[in-house]
Design a protein around this motif. Structure first.
Motif, PDB file in Angstrom:
ATOM      1  N   VAL A 104       0.771  -1.364   0.031  1.00 54.69           N
ATOM      2  CA  VAL A 104      -0.001   0.060   0.015  1.00 54.69           C
ATOM      3  C   VAL A 104       1.014   1.253  -0.089  1.00 54.69           C
ATOM      4  O   VAL A 104       0.667   2.356  -0.860  1.00 54.69           O
ATOM      5  CB  VAL A 104      -0.909  -0.114   1.231  1.00 54.69           C
ATOM      6  N   LYS A 105       1.912   1.179   0.692  1.00 50.10           N
ATOM      7  CA  LYS A 105       2.812   2.370   0.786  1.00 50.10           C
ATOM      8  C   LYS A 105       3.431   2.689  -0.501  1.00 50.10           C
ATOM      9  O   LYS A 105       3.561   3.893  -1.086  1.00 50.10           O
ATOM     10  CB  LYS A 105       4.083   2.003   1.816  1.00 50.10           C
ATOM     11  N   ARG A 106       3.729   1.598  -1.192  1.00 48.50           N
ATOM     12  CA  ARG A 106       4.353   1.884  -2.505  1.00 48.50           C
ATOM     13  C   ARG A 106       3.352   2.287  -3.736  1.00 48.50           C
ATOM     14  O   ARG A 106       3.560   3.135  -4.342  1.00 48.50           O
ATOM     15  CB  ARG A 106       5.065   0.451  -2.993  1.00 48.50           C
ATOM     16  N   CYS A 107       2.109   1.650  -3.427  1.00 46.48           N
ATOM     17  CA  CYS A 107       1.017   2.163  -4.527  1.00 46.48           C
ATOM     18  C   CYS A 107       0.662   3.732  -4.252  1.00 46.48           C
ATOM     19  O   CYS A 107       0.580   4.565  -5.064  1.00 46.48           O
ATOM     20  CB  CYS A 107      -0.268   1.368  -4.282  1.00 46.48           C
ATOM     21  N   ARG A 108       0.482   4.085  -2.946  1.00 44.63           N
ATOM     22  CA  ARG A 108       0.494   5.481  -2.596  1.00 44.63           C
ATOM     23  C   ARG A 108       1.506   6.302  -3.161  1.00 44.63           C
ATOM     24  O   ARG A 108       1.343   7.425  -3.544  1.00 44.63           O
ATOM     25  CB  ARG A 108       0.138   5.707  -1.067  1.00 44.63           C
ATOM     26  N   ALA A 109       2.716   6.036  -2.919  1.00 43.57           N
ATOM     27  CA  ALA A 109       3.874   6.793  -3.544  1.00 43.57           C
ATOM     28  C   ALA A 109       3.659   6.917  -5.033  1.00 43.57           C
ATOM     29  O   ALA A 109       4.188   8.256  -5.440  1.00 43.57           O
ATOM     30  CB  ALA A 109       5.309   6.186  -3.064  1.00 43.57           C
ATOM     31  N   ALA A 110       3.258   6.009  -5.795  1.00 40.64           N
ATOM     32  CA  ALA A 110       3.180   6.010  -7.080  1.00 40.64           C
ATOM     33  C   ALA A 110       1.839   6.856  -7.777  1.00 40.64           C
ATOM     34  O   ALA A 110       1.618   6.732  -8.852  1.00 40.64           O
ATOM     35  CB  ALA A 110       3.117   4.600  -7.673  1.00 40.64           C
ATOM     36  N   LYS A 111       0.882   7.295  -6.540  1.00 42.04           N
ATOM     37  CA  LYS A 111      -0.265   7.784  -6.800  1.00 42.04           C
ATOM     38  C   LYS A 111      -1.324   6.676  -7.697  1.00 42.04           C
ATOM     39  O   LYS A 111      -2.004   6.940  -8.423  1.00 42.04           O
ATOM     40  CB  LYS A 111      -0.367   9.110  -7.479  1.00 42.04           C
ATOM     41  N   ALA A 112      -1.036   5.468  -7.009  1.00 40.64           N
ATOM     42  CA  ALA A 112      -2.054   4.272  -7.749  1.00 40.64           C
ATOM     43  C   ALA A 112      -2.903   4.129  -6.668  1.00 40.64           C
ATOM     44  O   ALA A 112      -2.781   3.836  -5.492  1.00 40.64           O
ATOM     45  CB  ALA A 112      -1.102   3.215  -8.058  1.00 40.64           C
ATOM     46  N   GLU A 113      -4.210   3.702  -7.259  1.00 43.97           N
ATOM     47  CA  GLU A 113      -5.381   3.405  -6.450  1.00 43.97           C
ATOM     48  C   GLU A 113      -5.163   2.016  -6.204  1.00 43.97           C
ATOM     49  O   GLU A 113      -4.771   1.204  -7.093  1.00 43.97           O
ATOM     50  CB  GLU A 113      -6.603   3.677  -7.073  1.00 43.97           C
TER      51      GLU A 113
END
Length: 322
Positions: free
Chosen positions: A189-198
């Motif tokens: 989740v941290k990596r997805c948020r950093a990439a602005k991915a839902e």
């Protein structure tokens, strides 16, 4: 039957943008079906007309503009009580003139991120999603024994442009390995948020709620619910296999659905997929954005859009190995 035995109406519509990037909507006038709702400008395609010629003609008659019709965006098959409609939506590359409602209809220029707040006919709603939401939905594979390798592959997938991700590991998300999966999900989740991915978590409401992310429902879960299980501010999706499940997903307030399998897959090579025509027929029953899944890759995106899909969902073809 998947749709009522009624007349088929072919409609063309255009995505017209102004210099500020706003999109033009037209309001349906009194006395017409679905009066008062907002739609993308266009009209019926006459027998013998190409889609491009029909759209150019309709935009001139309706708005008084000369339009240069561009690429296909999406074709949406939609069943209404009295007819079956196919909405063929094209990008408008350029246009000349001053757009005005020549038939008495109201017009409004809308920033793209606000399009979803306008009340629209069912066939127009997937068009908004096609404009604003990801055309690829990555479903993660099982992590296996190498957690860091799995996380590195997720990062590579995000770097390759994935902007909507379902975290799924049915073999790992059991009682014995639940803590390991929870740690992996938190890191993902941290990596997805950093990439602005839902990001959505498959099946686990408690874990999704604790991390403040979306939830992807299994078909079995969908049948057990009578109301939306998470806040409307978080994305909710569902896996569907037939029209009843699609309608249940829509009634529950899902933001999108996944439908398939379209083709045989490496994990089930002997199971025939439903194919694109069946997908389009099922798509008619709801106005949800729907991803096609099952044996699909990036080369199938165009075909998916031509049959009303938001795009494709996949594991193998969207997962970037490291």
């Amino acid at each position: 039957m998947l749709h009522p035995p009624s007349r088929l109406v072919e409609v063309v519509a255009g995505v017209i943008r102004d210099a500020r990037g706003r999109v033009l909507l037209s309001r349906r006038t009194e006395g017409r079906d679905l009066a008062g709702l907002w739609e993308f400008p266009g009209g019926k395609r006459e027998p013998g007309e190409t889609a491009e010629a029909a759209l150019s003609r309709e935009l001139h008659e309706e708005l008084g503009i000369e339009a240069e019709v561009g690429a296909e965006l999406i074709r949406v098959p939609q069943a209404y009580p009295d007819k079956r409609l196919v909405l063929d939506v094209r990008e408008i590359r350029a246009w000349r003139g001053s757009a005005r409602g020549r038939e008495g209809q109201a017009l409004v220029w809308v920033p793209p991120h606000k399009l979803a707040s306008y009340a629209m006919p069912p066939a127009d709603r997937p068009v908004v999603a096609a404009l604003e939401q990801a055309d690829r939905y990555l479903v993660t594979p099982e992590p296996g024994v190498g957690d860091e390798d799995w996380l590195a592959a997720l990062s590579a997938s995000l770097a390759a442009g994935m902007r909507r991700v379902q975290l799924r590991a049915p073999q790992l998300a059991n009682a014995a390995d639940a803590q390991r999966w929870a740690r992996l999900v938190a890191a993902a989740v941290k990596r997805c948020r950093a990439a602005k991915a839902e990001v959505l978590i498959n099946g686990d409401l408690a874990l999704a709620t604790s991390l403040g992310v979306g939830l992807h429902l299994r078909a079995a879960q969908l049948r057990e619910l009578s109301q939306r299980p998470i806040a409307s501010s978080l994305p909710l999706a569902a896996s569907c296999h037939d029209a009843d499940e699609l309608r249940a997903a829509q009634a529950l307030g899902c933001d999108f659905a996944v439908l398939g399998s379209i083709k045989p897959t490496p994990s089930h090579p002997s199971v025939l997929g439903i194919g694109w025509e069946a997908f389009a027929a099922l798509r008619e029953s709801v106005s949800l954005p729907i991803y096609a899944i099952g044996g699909l890759g990036l080369e199938d995106l165009g075909e998916a859009r031509r049959h009303g899909a938001q795009g494709i969902a996949a594991i193998r073809s969207l997962w970037a190995p490291v």
